[in-house]
Scaffold this active site. Structure first.
Site, mmCIF file in Angstrom:
data_model
loop_
_atom_site.group_PDB
_atom_site.id
_atom_site.type_symbol
_atom_site.label_atom_id
_atom_site.label_comp_id
_atom_site.label_asym_id
_atom_site.label_seq_id
_atom_site.Cartn_x
_atom_site.Cartn_y
_atom_site.Cartn_z
ATOM 1 N N LYS A 147 10.796 100.595 0.500
ATOM 2 C CA LYS A 147 10.615 100.109 1.855
ATOM 3 C C LYS A 147 9.608 100.948 2.870
ATOM 4 C CE LYS A 147 13.394 97.598 3.473
ATOM 5 N NZ LYS A 147 13.573 96.095 3.510
ATOM 6 N N ARG B 81 11.343 95.134 -4.297
ATOM 7 C CA ARG B 81 12.797 94.844 -4.738
ATOM 8 C C ARG B 81 13.055 95.634 -5.878
ATOM 9 N NH1 ARG B 81 15.034 93.386 0.183
ATOM 10 N NH2 ARG B 81 13.962 91.481 0.935
ATOM 11 N N TYR C 17 18.132 103.009 -4.459
ATOM 12 C CA TYR C 17 18.928 102.742 -3.116
ATOM 13 C C TYR C 17 20.344 103.327 -3.165
ATOM 14 C CZ TYR C 17 21.965 98.884 -4.017
ATOM 15 O OH TYR C 17 23.129 98.186 -4.434
ATOM 16 N N ARG D 78 26.699 91.088 -6.049
ATOM 17 C CA ARG D 78 28.159 91.608 -6.136
ATOM 18 C C ARG D 78 28.855 90.272 -6.358
ATOM 19 N NH1 ARG D 78 26.770 94.047 -1.593
ATOM 20 N NH2 ARG D 78 27.868 92.709 -0.438
ATOM 21 N N THR E 31 5.052 98.703 6.797
ATOM 22 C CA THR E 31 5.559 97.745 7.876
ATOM 23 C C THR E 31 4.729 97.377 8.951
ATOM 24 O OG1 THR E 31 7.773 98.988 7.666
ATOM 25 C CG2 THR E 31 7.291 97.717 9.433
ATOM 26 N N GLU F 129 15.574 85.568 -1.213
ATOM 27 C CA GLU F 129 16.597 84.611 -1.167
ATOM 28 C C GLU F 129 16.063 83.198 -1.192
ATOM 29 O OE1 GLU F 129 18.759 85.469 3.041
ATOM 30 O OE2 GLU F 129 16.827 86.348 3.109
ATOM 31 N N ASP G 243 15.321 100.437 11.002
ATOM 32 C CA ASP G 243 15.204 98.991 10.400
ATOM 33 C C ASP G 243 17.018 98.484 10.265
ATOM 34 O OD1 ASP G 243 14.650 96.394 9.681
ATOM 35 O OD2 ASP G 243 14.553 96.767 7.614
ATOM 36 N N THR H 263 16.119 91.597 8.294
ATOM 37 C CA THR H 263 15.720 90.101 7.867
ATOM 38 C C THR H 263 16.298 88.967 8.616
ATOM 39 O OG1 THR H 263 15.529 90.854 5.483
ATOM 40 C CG2 THR H 263 15.256 88.640 5.915
ATOM 41 N N GLU I 95 10.101 90.639 4.687
ATOM 42 C CA GLU I 95 11.333 90.536 5.328
ATOM 43 C C GLU I 95 10.848 89.819 7.057
ATOM 44 O OE1 GLU I 95 14.474 93.319 3.418
ATOM 45 O OE2 GLU I 95 13.825 93.881 5.230
ATOM 46 N N TYR J 127 20.290 95.530 9.742
ATOM 47 C CA TYR J 127 20.743 94.529 8.457
ATOM 48 C C TYR J 127 21.593 93.662 9.264
ATOM 49 C CZ TYR J 127 22.439 93.486 3.662
ATOM 50 O OH TYR J 127 22.789 92.845 2.673
ATOM 51 N N HIS K 61 21.615 86.214 6.085
ATOM 52 C CA HIS K 61 21.066 87.317 5.092
ATOM 53 C C HIS K 61 21.950 88.443 4.158
ATOM 54 C CE1 HIS K 61 17.765 89.801 3.252
ATOM 55 N NE2 HIS K 61 18.244 90.834 3.766
ATOM 56 N N ASP L 90 8.599 93.624 7.330
ATOM 57 C CA ASP L 90 9.071 94.997 6.662
ATOM 58 C C ASP L 90 8.926 94.923 5.105
ATOM 59 O OD1 ASP L 90 9.905 97.727 6.635
ATOM 60 O OD2 ASP L 90 11.852 97.323 6.185
ATOM 61 N N GLU M 96 11.117 89.438 10.487
ATOM 62 C CA GLU M 96 11.999 90.368 11.440
ATOM 63 C C GLU M 96 11.451 90.370 12.833
ATOM 64 O OE1 GLU M 96 13.401 94.151 10.338
ATOM 65 O OE2 GLU M 96 13.136 93.694 8.067
ATOM 66 N N GLN N 76 13.550 99.449 -5.066
ATOM 67 C CA GLN N 76 14.752 99.638 -4.241
ATOM 68 C C GLN N 76 15.932 99.409 -4.942
ATOM 69 O OE1 GLN N 76 14.682 96.615 -1.207
ATOM 70 N NE2 GLN N 76 16.690 97.339 -0.145
#
Length: 395
Positions: free
Chosen positions: A236, A220, A227, A127, A240, A342, A111, A328, A182, A113, A118, A216, A184, A223
């Site tokens: 994750k 959250r 992660y 962040r 899927t 999101e 998968d 995503t 997600e 990114y 996104h 997917d 995709e 994760q």
């Protein structure tokens, strides 16, 4: 033009011809079919070729692009020239009467990114005060290896996953409270490659057989705790979902577009100026029947051809049945975001549904359906079908 009487709005016209695997009331033996209008063309019954009677597309996909092109040409001729009508008609089954199966045996799953919108949205959430993108993001397609065994057909129940999450008191074992989607697009490898031999961007169409829709699913909260520093794992890997139809890459000639302008100079193995494999696809996300998003795929910063080149540049080999997903798909507006994290901005702006309820993340009983379409060579739009899943309570 085809001699079949096709519904005016069908996404499964003569320029599409997606492949799937099915059983029927007259035979429980799974075999390969091609969707045309409201019917499925039984290739095993029509051709007698055992490669279409294996219950998987893998054996056919492994034959490579010459075989793919030859069969597509024959199917097109069968369905457009009335001279074939009497021979073909007995092998056309109503699509509503068949049961669709997982169309291919998944070898490996990766998968990516690759949506800038996104990645920037998540960067701004987690962040704040720092650059939205990490320093490497514009230089390489970021991805991770998933769990091939939990790639399942659309309609497979989504059992709410359990695992460790962070709490003010420390780590706790919980059923995920932040279950997400997600939206995709997936790419299915047909022709394998040799270990130690990178696959360049220009060879993308020699290895990738077709395209499907992917959800997917993501936990959250699990994760977020696990992660660092090695990336996604249990948050994750629980499921899927893929759509039952694989649209051949050859059907997407009219959907090819140039990707967005890149801000950074690319290393030579990722240069794609002569092979632009951006795709003008539109996804649609429905939550309990209500459309909540329409993510545009044409804005993806990294293309599937670049992803394949990066995935193999270290000498990693491809196997028939490898699946890799775009990551995503999100656009610049709220109505184009491809995940609930999101759409609800990490729960701070809950999504309002037509029935008066709101969602930040998925509740038990919720059903998500993701579909996709693209411009077809005849000016119509072709469909990728749907991938659907309903959430069940944790075991």
């Amino acid at each position: 033009m085809t001699w079949l009487d096709l519904p005016a709005s069908t996404g499964f016209g003569i320029t599409n011809l997606p492949y799937g695997v099915f059983t029927s009331p007259s035979s429980e033996h799974a075999r390969t079919g091609v969707a045309i209008g409201d019917h499925v063309l039984d290739l095993a019954g029509l051709t007698g070729d055992l490669v279409h009677a294996t219950g998987s597309l893998n054996a056919f996909m492994a034959q490579g692009p010459e075989s793919w092109a030859s069969l597509r040409s024959m199917i097109t001729a069968w369905l457009t020239d009335p001279v074939h009508q009497d021979r073909i008609t007995p092998h056309l089954l109503p699509r509503a009467s068949v049961t669709l199966r997982l169309p291919f045996e998944v070898a490996d799953y990766v998968d990516f990114y690759s949506s800038r919108d996104h990645a920037e949205n998540l960067g701004r959430m987690f962040r704040p005060g720092s650059p939205a993108l990490t320093p490497n993001w514009k230089h390489l397609p970021i991805g991770y290896h998933g769990r091939a065994g939990t790639v399942q057909l659309s309609g497979t129940p989504v059992v709410r996953p359990q695992g460790q999450a962070q709490s003010p008191e420390g780590p706790v074992f919980v059923a995920s409270r932040r279950l997400d989607i997600e939206a995709e697009i997936g790419f299915v490898v047909g022709a394998p490659s040799a270990l130690g031999t990178p696959v360049p961007v220009r060879d993308f169409a020699s290895h990738v057989f077709g395209v499907c829709v992917v959800n997917d699913w993501s936990a959250r909260d699990l994760q977020a705790w696990e992660y660092v520093p090695l990336g996604p794992f249990l948050g994750k890997s629980f499921l899927t979902s893929v759509s039952p139809w694989v649209v051949p890459l050859a059907a997407l000639s009219a959907a090819r577009v140039k990707p967005p302008v890149r801000d950074e100079e690319l290393l030579p193995y990722l240069e794609d100026g002569d092979e632009p494999w951006g795709l003008d696809l539109t996804l649609e996300v429905r939550l309990n029947g209500a459309v909540v998003s329409r993510p545009p795929f044409r804005g993806m910063y990294w293309t599937a051809a670049q992803q394949l080149a990066h995935m193999t540049v270290n000498g990693a080999s491809l196997r028939t049945g490898d699946l890799y997903a775009s990551g995503t798909v999100s656009g610049p507006t709220r109505e184009e975001r491809g995940s609930l994290i999101e759409l609800s901005w990490n729960g701070t702006e809950p999504l309002a549904l037509p029935d008066g309820s709101t969602r930040s993340f998925l509740e038990d009983g919720d059903e998500i359906t993701i579909s996709a379409s693209a411009p077809a060579a005849d000016g119509s739009r072709l469909s990728f079908g749907e991938v659907t899943g309903r959430v069940q309570a944790a075991h």
